[in-house]
Design an enzyme around this catalytic site. Structure first.
Site, PDB file in Angstrom:
ATOM      1  CB  CYS A  22      16.462  32.786  68.527  1.00 34.75           C
ATOM      2  SG  CYS A  22      15.839  32.982  66.859  1.00 34.75           S
ATOM      3  CG  HIS A  54      15.943  36.890  70.512  1.00 30.83           C
ATOM      4  ND1 HIS A  54      17.078  36.815  69.746  1.00 30.83           N
ATOM      5  CD2 HIS A  54      14.933  36.443  69.721  1.00 30.83           C
ATOM      6  CE1 HIS A  54      16.767  36.340  68.547  1.00 30.83           C
ATOM      7  NE2 HIS A  54      15.467  36.127  68.506  1.00 30.83           N
ATOM      8  CG  ASN A 104      15.904  37.186  64.790  1.00 37.00           C
ATOM      9  OD1 ASN A 104      16.899  36.743  65.348  1.00 37.00           O
ATOM     10  ND2 ASN A 104      14.717  36.643  64.917  1.00 37.00           N
TER      11      ASN A 104
HETATM   12  N1  ACO Z   1       5.828  44.699  54.121  1.00 40.13           N
HETATM   13  C1  ACO Z   1       4.579  45.115  53.928  1.00 40.13           C
HETATM   14  N2  ACO Z   1       3.515  44.423  54.348  1.00 40.13           N
HETATM   15  C2  ACO Z   1       3.734  43.267  54.986  1.00 40.13           C
HETATM   16  C3  ACO Z   1       5.031  42.767  55.211  1.00 40.13           C
HETATM   17  C4  ACO Z   1       6.108  43.549  54.735  1.00 40.13           C
HETATM   18  N3  ACO Z   1       7.384  43.170  54.902  1.00 40.13           N
HETATM   19  N4  ACO Z   1       4.942  41.603  55.875  1.00 40.13           N
HETATM   20  C5  ACO Z   1       3.639  41.362  56.063  1.00 40.13           C
HETATM   21  N5  ACO Z   1       2.918  42.372  55.522  1.00 40.13           N
HETATM   22  C6  ACO Z   1       1.460  42.509  55.494  1.00 40.13           C
HETATM   23  C7  ACO Z   1       0.740  41.180  55.505  1.00 40.13           C
HETATM   24  O1  ACO Z   1       0.660  40.658  54.203  1.00 40.13           O
HETATM   25  C8  ACO Z   1      -0.599  41.583  56.053  1.00 40.13           C
HETATM   26  O2  ACO Z   1      -1.355  42.168  55.028  1.00 40.13           O
HETATM   27  P1  ACO Z   1      -2.950  41.907  54.914  1.00 40.13           P
HETATM   28  O3  ACO Z   1      -3.507  42.480  56.188  1.00 40.13           O
HETATM   29  O4  ACO Z   1      -3.304  42.631  53.688  1.00 40.13           O
HETATM   30  O5  ACO Z   1      -3.092  40.423  54.843  1.00 40.13           O
HETATM   31  C9  ACO Z   1      -0.253  42.678  57.036  1.00 40.13           C
HETATM   32  O6  ACO Z   1       1.058  43.167  56.679  1.00 40.13           O
HETATM   33  C10 ACO Z   1      -0.210  42.199  58.471  1.00 40.13           C
HETATM   34  O7  ACO Z   1       0.559  40.976  58.499  1.00 40.13           O
HETATM   35  P2  ACO Z   1       0.970  40.318  59.848  1.00 40.13           P
HETATM   36  O8  ACO Z   1       1.877  39.160  59.597  1.00 40.13           O
HETATM   37  O9  ACO Z   1      -0.281  40.077  60.643  1.00 40.13           O
HETATM   38  O10 ACO Z   1       1.812  41.518  60.434  1.00 40.13           O
HETATM   39  P3  ACO Z   1       2.198  41.798  61.912  1.00 40.13           P
HETATM   40  O11 ACO Z   1       1.676  43.096  62.326  1.00 40.13           O
HETATM   41  O12 ACO Z   1       1.941  40.633  62.788  1.00 40.13           O
HETATM   42  O13 ACO Z   1       3.772  41.969  61.766  1.00 40.13           O
HETATM   43  C11 ACO Z   1       5.726  40.679  62.194  1.00 40.13           C
HETATM   44  C12 ACO Z   1       4.556  40.902  61.257  1.00 40.13           C
HETATM   45  C13 ACO Z   1       6.617  41.890  62.145  1.00 40.13           C
HETATM   46  C14 ACO Z   1       6.533  39.447  61.749  1.00 40.13           C
HETATM   47  C15 ACO Z   1       5.152  40.461  63.601  1.00 40.13           C
HETATM   48  O14 ACO Z   1       4.194  39.451  63.620  1.00 40.13           O
HETATM   49  C16 ACO Z   1       6.177  40.163  64.585  1.00 40.13           C
HETATM   50  O15 ACO Z   1       6.859  41.037  65.042  1.00 40.13           O
HETATM   51  N6  ACO Z   1       6.294  38.903  64.991  1.00 40.13           N
HETATM   52  C17 ACO Z   1       7.303  38.486  65.909  1.00 40.13           C
HETATM   53  C18 ACO Z   1       8.003  37.391  65.351  1.00 40.13           C
HETATM   54  C19 ACO Z   1       9.439  37.708  65.127  1.00 40.13           C
HETATM   55  O16 ACO Z   1       9.967  38.764  65.195  1.00 40.13           O
HETATM   56  N7  ACO Z   1      10.073  36.639  64.865  1.00 40.13           N
HETATM   57  C20 ACO Z   1      11.430  36.682  64.605  1.00 40.13           C
HETATM   58  C21 ACO Z   1      11.883  35.326  64.428  1.00 40.13           C
HETATM   59  S1  ACO Z   1      11.410  34.379  65.738  1.00 40.13           S
HETATM   60  C22 ACO Z   1      12.531  34.535  66.887  1.00 40.13           C
HETATM   61  O17 ACO Z   1      13.488  35.206  66.734  1.00 40.13           O
HETATM   62  C23 ACO Z   1      12.292  33.837  68.075  1.00 40.13           C
END
Ligand code: ACO
Length: 330
Positions: A114, A257, A287
């Protein structure tokens, strides 16, 4: 030679096809509410069948050339930041140069995930420093939806396709446009396993007849990426500002970003930027990886969110991990 550089033109492009959260709900176990609350993303653009990375790059390049009052023949180098080129060989840079009608012009790809566009700007600074007459086409373009695992709800809601472009040249009175004042880059491979696309490369080669597995697509530990992204982007912005005796109050627009609204808000808050100074378009594009920064920069300028004379701070973060910051005076 000046240590600053001219950004002569900006351009961006996103495919016409839009995939909304409502569209995703039809084939992924998710909800519009979950996606908006956790990511801020409402829709993302997706290539049409047959539309490739360099098609988007070409459209964005035409906008940047128009914007700068230049033609393709004025370009001396082509650098494309991407992890999703049309083909591994030839590179997207070479294919794009051909589509622009350029012959004999050096062209190549750069992969810093990215952060690829910001890394490519640094490469372009080097080229212009070495060749003061150079006018470098710097592109960030991605078809991330081609590397999206549509069975993984934790990642497939995040990504979209798009392209953004800047044209970099020497800081001379003849070269009008914004001024790239300075940059800072960093990388740390310790965290490589937290965000990967492995399949088909030399570490995970495929044999004819193999079934394509999940490792062919983006795999990510979202929680860990989130923490590092916020921490690293803030630290590298502070380093760059301090080098110039600046504080966040001196900056007019922050372009982080566009990975996730929660990351963007956390970076803005930690750096003490009021919301109105932080440009956001992740809600409409998702993204777009290496395209994220130039797409946001070019769109912000086109929308009038960046005005003449304003100081812009860029913060990028990507797989590797890689990260960086840049200061631009418009
Ligand atoms: N819809 C519904 N539920 C979901 C989804 C979805 N799309 N995705 C995950 N869940 C569920 C999981 O299964 C989990 O359920 P469980 O508790 O029953 O096991 C629950 O939601 C929590 O999952 P997490 O992965 O812990 O969710 P989190 O709150 O961390 O959010 C996210 C996930 C949005 C990806 C977050 O971690 C985040 O913002 N990370 C940043 C990474 C990012 O944006 N990367 C982009 C690419 S990297 C880059 O650009 C550099």
């Amino acid at each position: 030679m000046s240590s600053t550089f001219a950004i002569q033109g900006l351009g961006f492009y996103a495919p016409a096809r839009i995939l909304t959260n409502a569209d995703l709900v039809k084939f992924v176990d998710t909800t519009d509410e979950w996606i908006i609350t956790r990511t801020g993303i409402r829709e993302r653009h997706m290539v049409a069948p047959g539309e490739v990375c360099t098609d988007m790059a070409l459209a964005a390049t035409h906008m940047a050339l128009d914007n700068a009052g230049l033609t393709a023949k004025d370009l001396t180098h082509v650098v494309v930041a991407t992890v999703t080129p049309d083909t591994s060989v030839p590179s997207a840079g070479v294919v794009l140069a051909k589509k622009l009608g350029l012959e004999g012009v050096p062209a190549f790809d750069l992969n810093a995930a990215c952060s690829g566009f910001v890394y490519s700007l640094e490469a372009a600074r080097g080229l212009v420093a070495l060749h003061p007459e150079a006018r470098v086409l710097v592109v960030g373009a991605e078809v991330l939806t081609s590397r999206t695992d549509w069975t993984d709800r934790g990642t497939c809601v995040l990504f979209g396709d798009g392209a953004g472009v800047a044209i970099l040249a020497a800081d001379t009175p003849a070269n009008k446009g914004a001024r790239l004042l300075d940059m800072q880059l960093a990388a740390d491979g310790t965290y490589g396993p937290l965000l990967t696309i492995k399949g088909g490369y030399s570490g995970h080669p495929y044999k004819i007849g193999d079934v394509v597995g999940h490792e062919n697509y983006v795999q990510m530990n979202g929680r860990e990426v989130y923490k590092h992204a916020v921490r690293s982007m803030c630290a590298i912005c502070e380093t760059l500002l301090a080098r110039h005796g600046l504080t966040p109050e001196d900056v007019d627009v922050l372009i982080p970003h566009q990975a996730n609204l929660r990351i963007i808000e956390a970076v803005g808050k930690k750096l003490r930027f009021p919301d109105e100074k932080v440009f956001v378009n992740v809600d409409r594009y998702g993204n777009t990886s290496a395209a994220s920064i130039p797409l946001a920069l070019a769109e912000a300028r086109a929308l009038g969110s960046i005005k003449d004379g304003q100081l812009v701070l860029i913060a990028t973060f990507g797989g590797g991990f890689t990260w960086g910051s840049a200061l631009i005076r418009f």
